[in-house]
Design a protein around this motif. Sequence first.
Motif, PDB file in Angstrom:
ATOM      1  N   ALA A  88      35.934  68.401  52.112  1.00  0.00           N
ATOM      2  CA  ALA A  88      36.985  69.409  52.235  1.00  0.00           C
ATOM      3  C   ALA A  88      36.407  70.754  52.682  1.00  0.00           C
ATOM      4  N   GLU A  89      35.204  71.041  52.218  1.00  0.00           N
ATOM      5  CA  GLU A  89      34.593  72.324  52.568  1.00  0.00           C
ATOM      6  C   GLU A  89      34.111  72.395  54.011  1.00  0.00           C
ATOM      7  N   ASP A  90      34.199  71.292  54.735  1.00  0.00           N
ATOM      8  CA  ASP A  90      33.891  71.318  56.165  1.00  0.00           C
ATOM      9  C   ASP A  90      35.090  71.779  56.989  1.00  0.00           C
ATOM     10  N   THR A  91      36.213  71.945  56.343  1.00  0.00           N
ATOM     11  CA  THR A  91      37.407  72.392  57.051  1.00  0.00           C
ATOM     12  C   THR A  91      37.189  73.775  57.645  1.00  0.00           C
ATOM     13  N   ALA A  92      37.396  73.891  58.947  1.00  0.00           N
ATOM     14  CA  ALA A  92      37.160  75.150  59.653  1.00  0.00           C
ATOM     15  C   ALA A  92      37.521  74.970  61.122  1.00  0.00           C
ATOM     16  N   VAL A  93      37.519  76.078  61.834  1.00  0.00           N
ATOM     17  CA  VAL A  93      37.552  76.024  63.292  1.00  0.00           C
ATOM     18  C   VAL A  93      36.103  75.976  63.763  1.00  0.00           C
ATOM     19  N   TYR A  94      35.799  75.007  64.603  1.00  0.00           N
ATOM     20  CA  TYR A  94      34.443  74.808  65.101  1.00  0.00           C
ATOM     21  C   TYR A  94      34.345  75.326  66.535  1.00  0.00           C
ATOM     22  N   PHE A  95      33.292  76.115  66.754  1.00  0.00           N
ATOM     23  CA  PHE A  95      33.087  76.749  68.049  1.00  0.00           C
ATOM     24  C   PHE A  95      31.771  76.290  68.665  1.00  0.00           C
ATOM     25  N   CYS A  96      31.793  76.103  69.963  1.00  0.00           N
ATOM     26  CA  CYS A  96      30.590  75.795  70.724  1.00  0.00           C
ATOM     27  C   CYS A  96      30.063  77.097  71.320  1.00  0.00           C
ATOM     28  N   ASN A  97      28.734  77.237  71.348  1.00  0.00           N
ATOM     29  CA  ASN A  97      28.093  78.429  71.878  1.00  0.00           C
ATOM     30  C   ASN A  97      26.898  78.013  72.738  1.00  0.00           C
ATOM     31  N   ALA A  98      26.729  78.687  73.867  1.00  0.00           N
ATOM     32  CA  ALA A  98      25.587  78.414  74.751  1.00  0.00           C
ATOM     33  C   ALA A  98      24.929  79.736  75.114  1.00  0.00           C
ATOM     34  N   VAL A  99      23.615  79.783  74.937  1.00  0.00           N
ATOM     35  CA  VAL A  99      22.870  81.024  75.172  1.00  0.00           C
ATOM     36  C   VAL A  99      21.661  80.738  76.050  1.00  0.00           C
ATOM     37  N   TRP A 100      21.447  81.607  77.051  1.00  0.00           N
ATOM     38  CA  TRP A 100      20.229  81.569  77.861  1.00  0.00           C
ATOM     39  C   TRP A 100      19.960  82.977  78.336  1.00  0.00           C
ATOM     40  N   ASN A 101      18.875  83.552  77.924  1.00  0.00           N
ATOM     41  CA  ASN A 101      18.565  84.951  78.198  1.00  0.00           C
ATOM     42  C   ASN A 101      19.751  85.828  77.777  1.00  0.00           C
ATOM     43  N   SER A 102      20.301  86.585  78.704  1.00  0.00           N
ATOM     44  CA  SER A 102      21.390  87.491  78.353  1.00  0.00           C
ATOM     45  C   SER A 102      22.755  86.818  78.443  1.00  0.00           C
ATOM     46  N   ALA A 103      22.789  85.597  78.880  1.00  0.00           N
ATOM     47  CA  ALA A 103      24.059  84.879  78.989  1.00  0.00           C
ATOM     48  C   ALA A 103      24.435  84.279  77.646  1.00  0.00           C
ATOM     49  N   ASN A 104      25.658  84.496  77.242  1.00  0.00           N
ATOM     50  CA  ASN A 104      26.126  84.045  75.942  1.00  0.00           C
ATOM     51  C   ASN A 104      27.590  83.645  76.083  1.00  0.00           C
ATOM     52  N   TYR A 105      27.857  82.356  75.943  1.00  0.00           N
ATOM     53  CA  TYR A 105      29.204  81.846  76.158  1.00  0.00           C
ATOM     54  C   TYR A 105      29.739  81.165  74.912  1.00  0.00           C
ATOM     55  N   TRP A 106      31.044  81.312  74.710  1.00  0.00           N
ATOM     56  CA  TRP A 106      31.737  80.712  73.574  1.00  0.00           C
ATOM     57  C   TRP A 106      32.930  79.899  74.058  1.00  0.00           C
ATOM     58  N   GLY A 107      33.201  78.834  73.341  1.00  0.00           N
ATOM     59  CA  GLY A 107      34.429  78.100  73.565  1.00  0.00           C
ATOM     60  C   GLY A 107      35.548  78.691  72.734  1.00  0.00           C
ATOM     61  N   GLN A 108      36.733  78.110  72.855  1.00  0.00           N
ATOM     62  CA  GLN A 108      37.903  78.642  72.166  1.00  0.00           C
ATOM     63  C   GLN A 108      38.052  78.079  70.757  1.00  0.00           C
ATOM     64  N   GLY A 109      37.315  77.042  70.447  1.00  0.00           N
ATOM     65  CA  GLY A 109      37.337  76.471  69.108  1.00  0.00           C
ATOM     66  C   GLY A 109      38.237  75.260  68.989  1.00  0.00           C
ATOM     67  N   THR A 110      37.905  74.411  68.033  1.00  0.00           N
ATOM     68  CA  THR A 110      38.733  73.244  67.729  1.00  0.00           C
ATOM     69  C   THR A 110      38.826  73.117  66.206  1.00  0.00           C
ATOM     70  N   GLN A 111      40.025  72.853  65.728  1.00  0.00           N
ATOM     71  CA  GLN A 111      40.267  72.812  64.283  1.00  0.00           C
ATOM     72  C   GLN A 111      39.853  71.468  63.703  1.00  0.00           C
ATOM     73  N   VAL A 112      39.099  71.528  62.633  1.00  0.00           N
ATOM     74  CA  VAL A 112      38.759  70.348  61.841  1.00  0.00           C
ATOM     75  C   VAL A 112      39.321  70.549  60.442  1.00  0.00           C
ATOM     76  N   THR A 113      40.148  69.623  60.024  1.00  0.00           N
ATOM     77  CA  THR A 113      40.733  69.683  58.692  1.00  0.00           C
ATOM     78  C   THR A 113      40.392  68.406  57.931  1.00  0.00           C
ATOM     79  N   VAL A 114      39.757  68.573  56.795  1.00  0.00           N
ATOM     80  CA  VAL A 114      39.377  67.430  55.956  1.00  0.00           C
ATOM     81  C   VAL A 114      40.243  67.476  54.700  1.00  0.00           C
ATOM     82  N   SER A 115      41.135  66.508  54.609  1.00  0.00           N
ATOM     83  CA  SER A 115      42.093  66.507  53.510  1.00  0.00           C
ATOM     84  C   SER A 115      42.647  65.111  53.311  1.00  0.00           C
ATOM     85  N   SER A 116      42.965  64.800  52.064  1.00  0.00           N
ATOM     86  CA  SER A 116      43.603  63.526  51.765  1.00  0.00           C
ATOM     87  C   SER A 116      45.116  63.672  51.740  1.00  0.00           C
TER      88      SER A 116
END
Length: 116
Positions: A88-116
């Motif tokens: 349950a504690e893994d529930t969050a919005v997960y973001f991808c990030n890519a970094v190379w030198n001064s370049a730093n990119y982010w995705g918009q995120g994807t929701q992960v919900t852990v629940s019964s």
Amino acid sequence: QVQLVESGGGLVQPGGSLRLSCAASGRIIFSTYRMSWYRQAPGKQRELVAAISSGGTANYADSVKGRFTISRDGAKNTGYLQMHSLKAEDTAVYFCNAVWNSANYWGQGTQVTVSS
């Protein structure tokens, strides 16, 4: 223009598994970047979950060690986060990030919900 697009999130029961994907497009050779997965739960700060260097060295937050695996496919310009034994504690919005030198990119995120 570089774009990172996450997918694969959703609702899963405790103990279940999901695989997140991060597809990179544009002027980026994804395999040369340090790729990371972060997550942010409601009311909490964004935290680093896992990272993989251009050389393939992976690091994980203590909370996910042994359960999550980060990887990437250079040919597909795509990164992954395989998640097992979800809690349950893994529930969050997960973001991808890519970094190379001064370049730093982010995705918009994807929701992960852990629940019964």
